[in-house]
Design an enzyme around this catalytic site. Sequence first.
Site, PDB file in Angstrom:
ATOM      1  N   LYS A 163       0.824  -1.214   0.000  1.00  0.00           N
ATOM      2  CA  LYS A 163       0.000   0.000   0.000  1.00  0.00           C
ATOM      3  C   LYS A 163       0.856   1.261   0.000  1.00  0.00           C
ATOM      4  O   LYS A 163       0.584   2.205  -0.755  1.00  0.00           O
ATOM      5  CB  LYS A 163      -0.934  -0.003   1.216  1.00  0.00           C
ATOM      6  CG  LYS A 163      -1.693   1.302   1.464  1.00  0.00           C
ATOM      7  CD  LYS A 163      -2.677   1.627   0.343  1.00  0.00           C
ATOM      8  CE  LYS A 163      -3.238   3.028   0.451  1.00  0.00           C
ATOM      9  NZ  LYS A 163      -4.309   3.189   1.418  1.00  0.00           N
ATOM     10  N   LYS A 167       1.319  11.852   5.215  1.00  0.00           N
ATOM     11  CA  LYS A 167       1.598  10.817   6.223  1.00  0.00           C
ATOM     12  C   LYS A 167       2.079   9.531   5.553  1.00  0.00           C
ATOM     13  O   LYS A 167       3.076   8.922   5.960  1.00  0.00           O
ATOM     14  CB  LYS A 167       0.326  10.542   7.031  1.00  0.00           C
ATOM     15  CG  LYS A 167       0.468   9.458   8.075  1.00  0.00           C
ATOM     16  CD  LYS A 167      -0.876   8.784   8.371  1.00  0.00           C
ATOM     17  CE  LYS A 167      -1.425   8.071   7.151  1.00  0.00           C
ATOM     18  NZ  LYS A 167      -2.496   7.127   7.381  1.00  0.00           N
TER      19      LYS A 167
END
Lengths: 299, 299
Positions: B172, B241
């Site tokens: 991911k 992030k």
Amino acid sequence: MKRIGFIGVGTMGEPMAANLLKAGFTVIILGHRNPAPVERLVAAGAQKAQTPAEIASQTDVVMLCLPNDAVVEEVILGANGILAGGREGLIIVDTSTISPLTSQRLAKIVAEKGMTLLDAPLSGGQTGAIAGTLAIMVGGPREAFEKVRPVLEAVGKNITYVGENGTALVVKLGNNLIVAAEAVAIAEALTLAKKAGIDTGLVHKILSAATARSWILEEKVAASVLKGDLKPGFKLSLMHKDVGLALDLAKAQGTPAFITALVHQLYTQALGLGKGDLDSIGISQLYEEATGVDLRAGN
Amino acid sequence: MKRIGFIGVGTMGEPMAANLLKAGFTVIILGHRNPAPVERLVAAGAQKAQTPAEIASQTDVVMLCLPNDAVVEEVILGANGILAGGREGLIIVDTSTISPLTSQRLAKIVAEKGMTLLDAPLSGGQTGAIAGTLAIMVGGPREAFEKVRPVLEAVGKNITYVGENGTALVVKLGNNLIVAAEAVAIAEALTLAKKAGIDTGLVHKILSAATARSWILEEKVAASVLKGDLKPGFKLSLMHKDVGLALDLAKAQGTPAFITALVHQLYTQALGLGKGDLDSIGISQLYEEATGVDLRAGN
């Protein structure tokens, strides 16, 4: 517009000239340091000439498919160049990827002789050149574009008029800087995954169904990095040149180009490490060598 | 596996919980600082609980869809966390994008209590969450994955088992670093073209038929940058992030991550300039503001 000159019958140019012959055009090509493609095209019906001037004197349209700015300039402006032999009304269709600034400068000189230069860079690689499915972007006077459209349709699809001279090259450089950045980003993602013990074939399958999917990931990486087959396609040395041209353009415009600059540095490093004749996707080797991982699937 | 807890009914979590209800699962959700999605889900048949421990005590599977490592850790290990209320055999399916290193550490603690943690990050954005077409990658014990597969099939498609704990998160993060790099590269290409006087709509059309084509270019940029609509989708602060997590992973592995590092800097800059609540594609504003161009099509 039935007699077409073609200068630069290399990896891309040879199949393009072959497609012009198949479409019924008379094609006159230049002798080339590599005789094999010239011989193959002559066997397929092409005529051969000795200089760009000689080609220009016999044709209505001269297509160029050349490696860099200097060669394009020499072929057009040189002692036996196109301007030395061409008649008024001649249209030069330059499919080379060169600086848009160079192309604009040459276009002015060509126009002073009553001829026209179009920048007509390509996308689609050798596969697209062979299949006749190249995407072609065109910059320069629109009337000239309309005149050569049947010629372009013999070698490509998705033929788009962009705007004034040099604009098609700007779009092409944008295309290639995106592709080069993708190649680097994909190499980093595959290396992170392989270092974590995940097979790159599985990573590729997942990302190809996710938001990271792209032509480069789905088509190019699958056929090259995952198989360890880095023969060109599109040489790393040419991608290095194109990203450098994008960086020059950004500098001339005063546009910040963070990722273009970084990617240019990485391609410069790869070139210095002797990887210029690999496919441009071979930038992945920088990561394999620095980490010791093998990015081939199933390894 | 009919009673599902769901913690984190935000942008992504709310439509996922709604799809679980539609598929016939009993869904128990947590009160949330934003009451609107909780009220909508209760109206659609969800039950409401006060703490993660209370949810865990009533369910076989608890799905998490939370913003960062600290919140996931608190929800699992906190005083009223899942471990405080869950029975042996409980499976926690964490769809949050957090550090794979954090997920591996939490998985060990969860396993000591006889429960199982799976990392199950998502790709496909809010659109995919609403349509139930999310791509889901799963890491952790395979038996637990097989048990929760019917639950995952209610919220996504392209569900892939990757390997041990944390591996799905590695993939991911690779996906998102590629997407973030594409967003920056596309912004640079569009800005170069617009500065050269070319309409970005035309550039987009050409590149979408050329080798630069990608999901980000074709779907995301078309719906956002070209229309000047930067409402999230996927917030820039979250992309910041995620790219930061990819950079942490690279550092922990000793993997060079040139483009990941640069892209993280640019997202850090955009965050500092107050762009965190824009969609992640809003990184393009850095280029608009620095050059004075408007990247909307037709401008």
